[in-house]
Design a protein around this motif. Sequence first.
Motif, PDB file in Angstrom:
ATOM      1  N   ARG A   1     -12.482  -5.741  -3.295  1.00 28.59           N
ATOM      2  CA  ARG A   1     -11.124  -5.261  -3.541  1.00 28.59           C
ATOM      3  C   ARG A   1     -10.783  -4.345  -2.391  1.00 28.59           C
ATOM      4  O   ARG A   1     -11.546  -3.456  -2.058  1.00 28.59           O
ATOM      5  CB  ARG A   1     -11.031  -4.480  -4.857  1.00 28.59           C
TER       6      ARG A   1
ATOM      7  N   ARG B   1       2.299  13.235  -2.627  1.00 28.12           N
ATOM      8  CA  ARG B   1       2.968  13.805  -3.798  1.00 28.12           C
ATOM      9  C   ARG B   1       2.047  13.841  -5.007  1.00 28.12           C
ATOM     10  O   ARG B   1       2.100  14.750  -5.810  1.00 28.12           O
ATOM     11  CB  ARG B   1       4.233  13.010  -4.090  1.00 28.12           C
ATOM     12  N   ARG B   2       1.188  12.821  -5.115  1.00 28.55           N
ATOM     13  CA  ARG B   2       0.251  12.790  -6.247  1.00 28.55           C
ATOM     14  C   ARG B   2      -0.700  13.968  -6.220  1.00 28.55           C
ATOM     15  O   ARG B   2      -1.201  14.410  -7.230  1.00 28.55           O
ATOM     16  CB  ARG B   2      -0.563  11.504  -6.207  1.00 28.55           C
TER      17      ARG B   2
ATOM     18  N   GLU C   1     -10.909   3.622  -2.823  1.00 26.64           N
ATOM     19  CA  GLU C   1     -10.185   4.640  -3.577  1.00 26.64           C
ATOM     20  C   GLU C   1     -10.973   5.069  -4.810  1.00 26.64           C
ATOM     21  O   GLU C   1     -10.726   6.109  -5.377  1.00 26.64           O
ATOM     22  CB  GLU C   1      -8.825   4.103  -4.025  1.00 26.64           C
ATOM     23  N   ASP C   2     -11.863   4.200  -5.221  1.00 29.84           N
ATOM     24  CA  ASP C   2     -12.586   4.498  -6.446  1.00 29.84           C
ATOM     25  C   ASP C   2     -13.798   5.367  -6.209  1.00 29.84           C
ATOM     26  O   ASP C   2     -14.385   5.891  -7.136  1.00 29.84           O
ATOM     27  CB  ASP C   2     -13.056   3.210  -7.113  1.00 29.84           C
TER      28      ASP C   2
ATOM     29  N   LYS D   1       1.131  -2.688  -9.121  1.00 35.35           N
ATOM     30  CA  LYS D   1       1.209  -1.338  -8.563  1.00 35.35           C
ATOM     31  C   LYS D   1       2.607  -0.771  -8.714  1.00 35.35           C
ATOM     32  O   LYS D   1       3.584  -1.498  -8.677  1.00 35.35           O
ATOM     33  CB  LYS D   1       0.848  -1.369  -7.081  1.00 35.35           C
TER      34      LYS D   1
ATOM     35  N   GLY E   1       3.521   8.883  -1.117  1.00 33.60           N
ATOM     36  CA  GLY E   1       3.147   8.791  -2.524  1.00 33.60           C
ATOM     37  C   GLY E   1       1.828   9.501  -2.802  1.00 33.60           C
ATOM     38  O   GLY E   1       1.686  10.247  -3.765  1.00 33.60           O
TER      39      GLY E   1
ATOM     40  N   ARG F   1      -5.085   7.017 -13.911  1.00 36.49           N
ATOM     41  CA  ARG F   1      -6.215   6.796 -12.998  1.00 36.49           C
ATOM     42  C   ARG F   1      -7.311   5.981 -13.665  1.00 36.49           C
ATOM     43  O   ARG F   1      -7.944   5.138 -13.037  1.00 36.49           O
ATOM     44  CB  ARG F   1      -6.756   8.128 -12.476  1.00 36.49           C
TER      45      ARG F   1
ATOM     46  N   VAL G   1       0.609   8.795   3.717  1.00 33.15           N
ATOM     47  CA  VAL G   1       1.547   8.119   2.828  1.00 33.15           C
ATOM     48  C   VAL G   1       2.103   9.107   1.811  1.00 33.15           C
ATOM     49  O   VAL G   1       1.369   9.857   1.180  1.00 33.15           O
ATOM     50  CB  VAL G   1       0.872   6.918   2.123  1.00 33.15           C
TER      51      VAL G   1
ATOM     52  N   ALA H   1       0.830  -1.212   0.000  1.00 31.68           N
ATOM     53  CA  ALA H   1       0.000   0.000   0.000  1.00 31.68           C
ATOM     54  C   ALA H   1       0.861   1.257   0.000  1.00 31.68           C
ATOM     55  O   ALA H   1       0.476   2.271  -0.554  1.00 31.68           O
ATOM     56  CB  ALA H   1      -0.923   0.012   1.213  1.00 31.68           C
ATOM     57  N   VAL H   2       2.026   1.178   0.631  1.00 40.27           N
ATOM     58  CA  VAL H   2       2.873   2.359   0.782  1.00 40.27           C
ATOM     59  C   VAL H   2       3.836   2.491  -0.395  1.00 40.27           C
ATOM     60  O   VAL H   2       4.078   3.584  -0.895  1.00 40.27           O
ATOM     61  CB  VAL H   2       3.649   2.294   2.119  1.00 40.27           C
TER      62      VAL H   2
ATOM     63  N   ASP I   1      -6.126   2.472 -13.826  1.00 35.51           N
ATOM     64  CA  ASP I   1      -6.161   1.962 -12.458  1.00 35.51           C
ATOM     65  C   ASP I   1      -7.570   1.482 -12.095  1.00 35.51           C
ATOM     66  O   ASP I   1      -7.758   0.395 -11.570  1.00 35.51           O
ATOM     67  CB  ASP I   1      -5.708   3.082 -11.517  1.00 35.51           C
ATOM     68  N   ARG I   2      -8.535   2.317 -12.429  1.00 32.15           N
ATOM     69  CA  ARG I   2      -9.923   1.954 -12.132  1.00 32.15           C
ATOM     70  C   ARG I   2     -10.332   0.715 -12.929  1.00 32.15           C
ATOM     71  O   ARG I   2     -10.958  -0.189 -12.407  1.00 32.15           O
ATOM     72  CB  ARG I   2     -10.837   3.140 -12.462  1.00 32.15           C
TER      73      ARG I   2
ATOM     74  N   ALA J   1       2.789   4.658  -5.951  1.00 36.81           N
ATOM     75  CA  ALA J   1       2.416   3.571  -5.054  1.00 36.81           C
ATOM     76  C   ALA J   1       0.901   3.539  -4.922  1.00 36.81           C
ATOM     77  O   ALA J   1       0.253   4.569  -4.910  1.00 36.81           O
ATOM     78  CB  ALA J   1       3.057   3.782  -3.691  1.00 36.81           C
ATOM     79  N   SER J   2       0.364   2.334  -4.842  1.00 31.57           N
ATOM     80  CA  SER J   2      -1.066   2.081  -4.667  1.00 31.57           C
ATOM     81  C   SER J   2      -1.880   2.368  -5.929  1.00 31.57           C
ATOM     82  O   SER J   2      -3.067   2.174  -5.959  1.00 31.57           O
ATOM     83  CB  SER J   2      -1.667   2.800  -3.455  1.00 31.57           C
ATOM     84  N   LEU J   3      -1.231   2.798  -6.992  1.00 28.69           N
ATOM     85  CA  LEU J   3      -1.920   2.883  -8.275  1.00 28.69           C
ATOM     86  C   LEU J   3      -1.354   1.804  -9.184  1.00 28.69           C
ATOM     87  O   LEU J   3      -0.156   1.545  -9.156  1.00 28.69           O
ATOM     88  CB  LEU J   3      -1.648   4.234  -8.945  1.00 28.69           C
TER      89      LEU J   3
ATOM     90  N   TYR K   1      -9.760  -1.934   3.463  1.00 29.71           N
ATOM     91  CA  TYR K   1      -8.832  -3.070   3.515  1.00 29.71           C
ATOM     92  C   TYR K   1      -9.516  -4.248   4.210  1.00 29.71           C
ATOM     93  O   TYR K   1      -9.077  -4.725   5.262  1.00 29.71           O
ATOM     94  CB  TYR K   1      -7.548  -2.667   4.224  1.00 29.71           C
TER      95      TYR K   1
ATOM     96  N   ARG L   1      -8.914  -2.406 -11.309  1.00 28.91           N
ATOM     97  CA  ARG L   1      -9.623  -2.801 -10.090  1.00 28.91           C
ATOM     98  C   ARG L   1     -10.976  -3.461 -10.407  1.00 28.91           C
ATOM     99  O   ARG L   1     -11.414  -4.354  -9.707  1.00 28.91           O
ATOM    100  CB  ARG L   1      -9.852  -1.589  -9.192  1.00 28.91           C
TER     101      ARG L   1
ATOM    102  N   GLY M   1       6.758   4.557  -5.066  1.00 27.81           N
ATOM    103  CA  GLY M   1       6.955   5.989  -4.852  1.00 27.81           C
ATOM    104  C   GLY M   1       5.688   6.765  -5.129  1.00 27.81           C
ATOM    105  O   GLY M   1       4.639   6.459  -4.575  1.00 27.81           O
ATOM    106  N   ARG M   2       5.803   7.742  -6.013  1.00 23.83           N
ATOM    107  CA  ARG M   2       4.669   8.597  -6.322  1.00 23.83           C
ATOM    108  C   ARG M   2       3.503   7.797  -6.885  1.00 23.83           C
ATOM    109  O   ARG M   2       2.363   8.220  -6.838  1.00 23.83           O
ATOM    110  CB  ARG M   2       5.121   9.639  -7.355  1.00 23.83           C
TER     111      ARG M   2
ATOM    112  N   ARG N   1      -1.980  -8.501 -11.035  1.00 23.59           N
ATOM    113  CA  ARG N   1      -3.369  -8.796 -11.366  1.00 23.59           C
ATOM    114  C   ARG N   1      -3.460  -9.173 -12.835  1.00 23.59           C
ATOM    115  O   ARG N   1      -2.875  -8.472 -13.679  1.00 23.59           O
ATOM    116  CB  ARG N   1      -4.236  -7.545 -11.170  1.00 23.59           C
TER     117      ARG N   1
ATOM    118  N   LEU O   1      -4.937  -0.621   7.892  1.00 24.43           N
ATOM    119  CA  LEU O   1      -3.585  -1.189   7.791  1.00 24.43           C
ATOM    120  C   LEU O   1      -2.727  -0.531   8.869  1.00 24.43           C
ATOM    121  O   LEU O   1      -2.958   0.640   9.211  1.00 24.43           O
ATOM    122  CB  LEU O   1      -2.966  -0.895   6.415  1.00 24.43           C
TER     123      LEU O   1
ATOM    124  N   THR P   1     -10.357  -7.318 -12.625  1.00 21.10           N
ATOM    125  CA  THR P   1      -9.353  -8.305 -12.238  1.00 21.10           C
ATOM    126  C   THR P   1      -9.914  -9.718 -12.324  1.00 21.10           C
ATOM    127  O   THR P   1     -11.009  -9.974 -11.829  1.00 21.10           O
ATOM    128  CB  THR P   1      -8.878  -8.027 -10.803  1.00 21.10           C
TER     129      THR P   1
ATOM    130  N   THR Q   1      -5.231 -12.976  -9.172  1.00 18.84           N
ATOM    131  CA  THR Q   1      -4.170 -12.254  -8.494  1.00 18.84           C
ATOM    132  C   THR Q   1      -3.014 -13.209  -8.259  1.00 18.84           C
ATOM    133  O   THR Q   1      -3.218 -14.281  -7.709  1.00 18.84           O
ATOM    134  CB  THR Q   1      -4.697 -11.709  -7.152  1.00 18.84           C
TER     135      THR Q   1
END
Lengths: 533, 349
Positions: free
Chosen positions: B326, B266-267, B331-332, A419, B263, A457, B261, A78-79, A460-461, A425-427, B303, A464, A422-423, A475, B139, A467, A470
């Motif tokens: 998911r 920054r986004r 997030e969506d 995923k 990331g 984005r 977080v 996640a991070v 990414d959507r 992350a999580s996408l 989560y 999700r 860094g910037r 994915r 988390l 999928t 996994t």
Amino acid sequence: MIRFADLYHALDSTTKTNVKIAAMAKYFESASSSDAAWATYFLCGNKLRRIVPTKLLRIWAAEEAGIPSWLFDESYHAVGDLAETLSLVVPPGDIKDDDSLAFWVNERLEPLRKMDEEAQRQHVVEIWNQTPAQLRFVVMKLITGAFRVGVSKRLVTRAIAQQSGVSADVVSHRLMGNWKPTPSFFESLVDPNVQDTLASQPYPFCLAHPINVEDGPQAIGDVCNYEAEWKWDGIRGQVIRRSGQTFIWSRGEELMENRWPEIESAAESLPDGTVLDGEILASQSDGTVLPFAQLQRRIGRKTVGKKLLTEVPVVFHAFDILECAAEDVREEPFAERRGRLEKLLSDCDHPHLRVTELISGMSWDELAKVREKSREMNAEGLMLKHKDATYDVGRVRGTWWKWKVKPFTIDAVLIYAQKGHGRRASLFTDYTFALWDGDQLVPFAKAYSGLDDQEIRKVDRFVRQNTHDTFGPVRSVTPKLVMELAFEGLQRSKRHKSGVATRFPRILRWRHDKQPEDANRLSELLEMLGDQE
Amino acid sequence: MVSLLQSTQRGLYCPVGDFYVDPRVAVNRAVVTHAHTDHARWGCRHYLAASPSEHLLRMRMNDDAEFEFMPYGESVTVGGVDVSFHPAGHMLGSAQVRLEYRGEVVVVTGDYKLGADPTCESWQPIPCHLLVTESTFGLPVYRWEPDEVTSGQINQWWRESRDAGLCCVLYGYAVGKSQRLLAGLDPSIGTIYTHGAVEKGNEAYRRTGVKLPETVFVGDLDRKHNFTGGMVVAVPSANGTPWLRRFGKVSTAMASGWMAVRGARRRRAVDRGFIVSDHVDWPSLLEAVRSCDPDTVWVTHGYTAAVARYLQENGRDAVAIDSRSRSESDEDRSQDSDDAPSEDGADDS
């Protein structure tokens, strides 16, 4: 250490160049030489040799946080950054003493390397107990060695120059090559009087701006002002001959020792006080340049065996001279340097040391036709260099231009996603693409770049919501999105399911107008390979 | 035997009372935990919610619906099921829904947090057999500082920006987050301005009796108004739009749990990220489960898989029920509900 952590966060929380330079200059202004040396070292992107295996850090962090290892991994996904995960997962500690950056590195971090595992653990946990999240993040960045804070070496150079009053080009030169982050190093870095003496020290590389492939080179001015050369696809290097010794540096400022024995022995025929800029290429004795794939067989080998030496001989194609008769000639115009280079290399006349050929006296249109032959020549395109230009530090606009050939392109289907870090992350930003082979989609390339934030984005959507399966972090998705990929080259590969590996694959555009069945076939990719061979 | 609550495609359904709790689609009868639009679905025939959410719900839901509001702690019988609302601490009027039927007790938390919040009543643990909990920040990397620490950080940023001749623009969701941020601002630093969507939320808060500092609606001001030294509270979708031009030189910040977080921070392309969330963080989620001590936990919104597995491994019966299943589905969500990290269109104005 708090000051250094504050600097890190100041740099991290702005995108403005001037603010970053000011923050660094302010830090250097009141930092001791020992701290400033380490700060320079880290900000320039250098790391400490591995101190503690990251695997152990993960285990200890999970234990300290009272969570199972799978939950640590989940958190890490996640991070997207290990140091950050370590700083967030373990409950925050309290600062005891604010020791200096140099003290941290020399007394708290470096000694860990020699300790046994139990002692390491004890010290690392102690560090965690004495650091709140922000400070700990920076310390963990030093330990895990992925210290990237959005400043280039160039920016650090400018900050040091601004603060010390020494010119940026001099600072940049002094920061080249191998140096140890000692107080005396930093003192000489900012000393206006000291002479540069280190025999091995390379010059900063001059870099080229790209010419837009669609628009062509007309915009850069009259063709008469430029010389053209092939843009070879090899390893950029600087060959230094000083005090009877030879040093070969890569563009990433790595000293390449014993890797290119042909060039090392050829350099012995150069007079002392010579520095050449050029490209290391695999080449037959008649001068034909071999494909990059051949050179690749020698990359990464610390020593080279006899067999490989005969199969893939290398030459140094010099295209510039930076130091001649122990004199820095970078301020001379390109045409003059070129004259010196030609004379010098014809004097020493060594088969492994060549002057790269100039392509002269042509119009832009004629050059465009020559450029079409790049692939046959195993070149990436043409370089255009202004005849009056000095040898610049870094990427300065207007002196050197790279005019690459159009990349190969192919329409492929996105089938896997992962995923980013860094910037990102999580996408889901890292994609695997496939081509049709019969009614099967065969994966052939991974591409991470080319989409804008909004498109990322959207993908990414899509990932999700579509999928199928996994596999760890990967994915598999409904094969629906078609993208046009560009890449520079192709080579046969046994490790790839498709049988070919692509060079620098990236996304050119999202083909909203195409259905998955409209994507290209693997056979069409293999045809390109045939054309290339 | 029919269970008291079922997880269905349309949302949590109580077959005995024939109603949904926070339905995902428009239904006949909705019991609603709070006024965010991913919980209170527009277009239902009948809404039942906690009294303090009345102004917000009436403002945001369809006019032709029937509304019924219950004070916290009082129960009403719906089809034989006792339904009551208990503070959830998420925003004004947010409630946990407690259902009781023949001795079986189910609690649906909706969105909730454990820390103090001057704009709403604090969460209370309710002993139950089945607890349905959210897990937006489920988390161990998510751990909030006390409210006064983050308020202190925001006020300090304001003070520094003011002294540097800048105008602050602080982004938070229009209803809930913005009002909580407003309540933490120190009005002695300068003038507080609001975006239209935020001001609309303020009205509903003030009418319900929540004390907020004095605010000036940006739309009421002259085009040439000087905003230097001020604080503008706006919705995140205003970032990067021409609307910002009138404020002159600005320093921008986002207030959200996702800002924990780097990331995500920054986004966002803002100057500062403040970690302010109206959801439970990891330690308080575990604390909530411990203090309600249910036989079974259903984990939703966020989560889900990680939280359910962790609870199972620690000896509690737990399942992830989110049909989207998911862990990142939150997030969506592009609505105003909370701090979705990757969306842009979070404006509900």
